[in-house]
Design an enzyme around this catalytic site. Sequence first.
Site, PDB file in Angstrom:
ATOM      1  N   HIS A  37     -10.896  -3.537   9.744  1.00  0.00           N
ATOM      2  CA  HIS A  37     -11.413  -3.558   8.502  1.00  0.00           C
ATOM      3  C   HIS A  37     -12.837  -2.578   8.469  1.00  0.00           C
ATOM      4  O   HIS A  37     -13.578  -2.827   7.560  1.00  0.00           O
ATOM      5  CB  HIS A  37     -11.881  -4.850   7.715  1.00  0.00           C
ATOM      6  CG  HIS A  37     -10.640  -5.571   7.254  1.00  0.00           C
ATOM      7  ND1 HIS A  37      -9.886  -6.329   8.187  1.00  0.00           N
ATOM      8  CD2 HIS A  37      -9.960  -5.906   6.144  1.00  0.00           C
ATOM      9  CE1 HIS A  37      -8.825  -6.634   7.653  1.00  0.00           C
ATOM     10  NE2 HIS A  37      -8.920  -6.599   6.299  1.00  0.00           N
TER      11      HIS A  37
ATOM     12  N   GLU B 275       0.675  -1.174   0.018  1.00  0.00           N
ATOM     13  CA  GLU B 275       0.055  -0.017  -0.102  1.00  0.00           C
ATOM     14  C   GLU B 275       0.871   1.337  -0.021  1.00  0.00           C
ATOM     15  O   GLU B 275       0.388   2.282  -0.761  1.00  0.00           O
ATOM     16  CB  GLU B 275      -0.916  -0.083   1.041  1.00  0.00           C
ATOM     17  CG  GLU B 275      -2.193  -0.832   0.951  1.00  0.00           C
ATOM     18  CD  GLU B 275      -1.922  -2.264   1.572  1.00  0.00           C
ATOM     19  OE1 GLU B 275      -0.665  -2.601   1.931  1.00  0.00           O
ATOM     20  OE2 GLU B 275      -2.898  -3.153   1.364  1.00  0.00           O
TER      21      GLU B 275
END
Lengths: 318, 324
Positions: B129, B60
């Site tokens: 998440h 990322e």
Amino acid sequence: MTKSEMLRMYEQMLRIREFENQVFELYKQGLMPGLAHLYIGEEAVAVGACAALNENDYIVSTHRGHGHLIARGAETKPMMAEILGKKTGYCKGKGGSMHIVAYDKGILGANGIVGAGIPIATGAGYKSKLKGTKQVTLSFFGDAACNQGTFHESLNMAAVWKLPVVYIIENNLYGISVNINRVTAVEDLSVRAKGYGMPGVTIDGNNVLQVYETVRKAVTRARKDEGPTLIECKTYRWKGHHVGDPATEYRSRDEENEWKAKCPIKTFESYLLKNSIAEEDELEEIKNSIINEIQKAVQFAKESPYPEPEEAFEDLFA
Amino acid sequence: MKEITYADAICEALDEEMAKDENVILLGEDVGIIGGNFKTSVGLRDKYGEWRVKDTPISENSFVGIGIGCAFTGLRPVVELMFADFLAISMDQVANQAAKLRYMSGGQVKVPLTIRMPIGGGRSSAAQHSQSLQAWVAHIPGLKVVLPSTAAEAKGLLKTAIADDNPVIFMEHKMEYNKKYLVPKEEYTIPFGQANIVHEGEDLTIAATSNLVIKSKEAAQELDKEGIKVEVIDLRTLVPLDKETIINSVKKTGRLLIVDEGYLNFGISGEIALSIMNDVFYYLDAPIMRLGTASVPLPFSPALEFSVIPDTKKIYGKVKEIVG
């Protein structure tokens, strides 16, 4: 390589050395806000590498960026003005020593975060690949940046996508005070290239011709769409981590003197004279013109106005 | 109008902008062959090729950085983080690079980069998440922050984000992706910095973000029946923030409830409340109140998760509490 190209490299190394000497003077005189990370001793890396580029290629620099910028053709006046925080600086006084960008020269920025420029350089490579522009990007970073995640992530993506990027490690042995051997088990950092599936090579970073030849080959390879290369240049930072670091606690004077004896400028000077490529007075003339140029840069920076306080609110959004 | 899902609306915005400008590219985990974890780029790789819709490795920080390098040199990348929680991994490139490069260069460069990511709880995705981290990014000068509510909003705002010459953090609510909404058939965009009054009223103002706009509207419709007239404002963008619309509404209603799914502590609602205080203080009939996620990591079990995030019932209850 022609004589004039070699003299140009000599001149660029001198320009960096003199520029950095004067930055140090300005710091000692208390005229420089903040700090600067000097490139003295590493000149052959930036100059040899940038000599291998075309005009429309890109470079991404580091916190120790003055050398890369000069080698890539940035002007010394707006650089010095930026370092003094003046309105006439490249970044109008908003960036300072660590953040100089000269976009018109393909300089995508120096960077204050170790290893953070590596993905940005990789992105410039992605653009060139996507658009088929044949532009190559040089990504400069130090030995310490090789232990950042961005090094691993970016080199992996560049290799799998065959991006036109040349990664240049300036191994100057120290990340601030820590010797690379104390935090890294491999002797040559270039061996890591194998793990990504790209060629890697370690060379003498104080030999400007060797740097040039090695980077030239890697650049040619990148331009032919054959992918990235990792080049480790062994060199040495003559000064401390920054202008305020005397480097007395973590390394010996003997070690410093050993490396100073391998001065990249002196070495190249001897080469030019020994091979009758240039005469002494020719080189003397170049030295004098550089001293004169940097003096003018210092004067320009000193005499330039500071930005107005309200300019702090400009340039945030496009 | 036509009826499509929120995910389809995102995909249409990407498709339209990619068709219009060949410098628009997509980068991210699983955005290519499978069309995105939440199916927001289905078919785009087939249409535009693998170099314009790139499946990245799970890296990322560096693929956001690659997006910056692309934006720096003339492209308009749209980078997808699979979850807003992964901002934590990419935060150097987001906060120290994308946000600051233009400013630090003295305005020499532009960074036309859109970073999309789903926020929000409600799917038992647990603590890593489910977060709504808009406060993290709104805090950093140099980033625009967008939180669309419905599919139509998402489409119009995403097209504006891609055309913007600055880094834009685009936060989609993951509970909305599969819901169907009416979306205009013709092309349209929605400008940044213009809040939208989605339900008018005189008794209390709700300033809400993301899908809590929809839930606030549901609560307002319920309260209508009881004669409590609530004005619901969809803030749309936190940066830039349309304070004027909030101020004008509060001057009319005298009461304000701020609803956002971010953690309540040190979150955006406290900031919004204080940033308008000078303008509304003498018009207030009640203290400004707020609803947000309780300051615990989002728990897994639905029995626990729904107890810590705001919903229609909690909004309804809070309004009743304020109106008294």
